[in-house]
Scaffold this motif. Structure first.
Motif, PDB file in Angstrom:
ATOM      1  N   ALA A 147       0.773  -1.353  -0.224  1.00 57.24           N
ATOM      2  CA  ALA A 147      -0.065  -0.010   0.002  1.00 57.24           C
ATOM      3  C   ALA A 147       0.834   1.272   0.137  1.00 57.24           C
ATOM      4  N   ILE A 148       1.904   1.285   0.864  1.00 54.91           N
ATOM      5  CA  ILE A 148       2.991   2.279   0.757  1.00 54.91           C
ATOM      6  C   ILE A 148       3.467   2.572  -0.408  1.00 54.91           C
ATOM      7  N   LEU A 149       4.011   1.671  -1.144  1.00 50.41           N
ATOM      8  CA  LEU A 149       4.502   1.455  -2.603  1.00 50.41           C
ATOM      9  C   LEU A 149       3.568   2.035  -3.532  1.00 50.41           C
ATOM     10  N   LEU A 172      -3.172   6.621   5.335  1.00 49.85           N
ATOM     11  CA  LEU A 172      -3.199   7.293   3.901  1.00 49.85           C
ATOM     12  C   LEU A 172      -4.592   8.130   3.639  1.00 49.85           C
ATOM     13  N   ARG A 173      -4.439   9.133   2.794  1.00 52.12           N
ATOM     14  CA  ARG A 173      -5.435   9.723   2.589  1.00 52.12           C
ATOM     15  C   ARG A 173      -5.756  10.050   1.153  1.00 52.12           C
ATOM     16  N   GLY A 174      -6.989   9.976   0.504  1.00 47.01           N
ATOM     17  CA  GLY A 174      -7.258   9.947  -0.825  1.00 47.01           C
ATOM     18  C   GLY A 174      -8.144  11.190  -1.089  1.00 47.01           C
ATOM     19  N   ASP A 175      -7.900  11.910  -2.475  1.00 50.79           N
ATOM     20  CA  ASP A 175      -8.539  13.024  -2.540  1.00 50.79           C
ATOM     21  C   ASP A 175      -9.515  12.378  -3.927  1.00 50.79           C
ATOM     22  N   LEU A 181       0.527   9.496   1.351  1.00 56.25           N
ATOM     23  CA  LEU A 181       0.988   8.785   2.703  1.00 56.25           C
ATOM     24  C   LEU A 181       1.076   9.949   3.563  1.00 56.25           C
ATOM     25  N   ARG A 182       0.296   9.791   4.837  1.00 53.77           N
ATOM     26  CA  ARG A 182       0.238  10.870   5.924  1.00 53.77           C
ATOM     27  C   ARG A 182       1.104  10.300   6.831  1.00 53.77           C
TER      28      ARG A 182
END
Length: 201
Positions: A147-149, A172-175, A181-182
């Motif tokens: 997920a980080i990658l 994680l934040r999605g727009d 990555l927060r």
């Protein structure tokens, strides 16, 4: 409304403590208490998901989360290497271990390659990205690395450079267009230490 994903890495097991490839087993006795300490850091979530393995489900229960099982969050399959220590496998299959360590497309023990894990997790993140609100997902280190990658758009070969501790949080934040990555590697002990440092400062 922004999408938020908190990934919780499940508790440690006996196999992990002796440096063995993971098997589907319960976490150790101390983990339940440590897992409960994470609960104040999670906040409210509209969706709570959990990997199907026992240690992930136990971690969710210790956090008092009513979670729905999600197959996309399952741990990497290490095939015939599961439960064996790395040194043990390296003695028996030195060329296979060397290839696996060098190439994320190589499947360990005829199991699932990290490249396959990365593609699975990336597809799941893509589907989740457009869903607003907070999702908590209790899963495993390999899935958190993937997920980080995916969030960083980094190649799978970088997976070995990411350390994911048991009972740590990744945010994680999605727009709607991408994931950001927060924070990663958050633990209950780390948060308490940071709070003390802020107070002392």
């Amino acid at each position: 409304m922004q999408a938020r994903l908190t990934l919780v890495c499940g508790g440690i097991t006996a196999a992990a403590r002796r440096g063995a490839f993971p098997v589907d087993e319960a976490f150790d006795a101390k983990t339940s208490v440590r897992a409960a300490a994470l609960k104040p850091l999670l906040g409210h979530a509209g969706r709570v998901l959990v990997a199907p393995e026992m240690r992930a489900r136990q971690t969710a229960a210790a956090l008092e989360l009513e979670a729905e099982q999600e197959k996309a969050l399952r741990d990497q399959d290490f095939g015939r290497w599961a439960g064996q220590e790395l040194d043990e496998v390296a003695r028996a299959e030195p060329e296979a271990v060397t290839a696996w360590l060098a190439d994320p497309a190589v499947a360990p023990g005829d199991g699932e390659s990290f490249l396959a894990v990365s593609r699975r997790v990336a597809a799941w993140l893509e589907a989740l990205r457009g869903k607003p609100g907070h999702t908590i997902a209790v899963t495993h280190a390999a899935v958190v690395r993937a997920a980080i990658l995916a969030a960083l758009d980094a190649p799978p070969a970088c997976f070995a450079r990411i350390d994911v501790a048991p009972l740590s949080l990744t945010d994680l934040r999605g727009d709607g267009r991408r994931w950001i990555l927060r924070a990663t590697g958050l633990t209950a002990a780390g948060e308490k230490r940071r709070a003390r440092e802020d107070t002392d400062g």
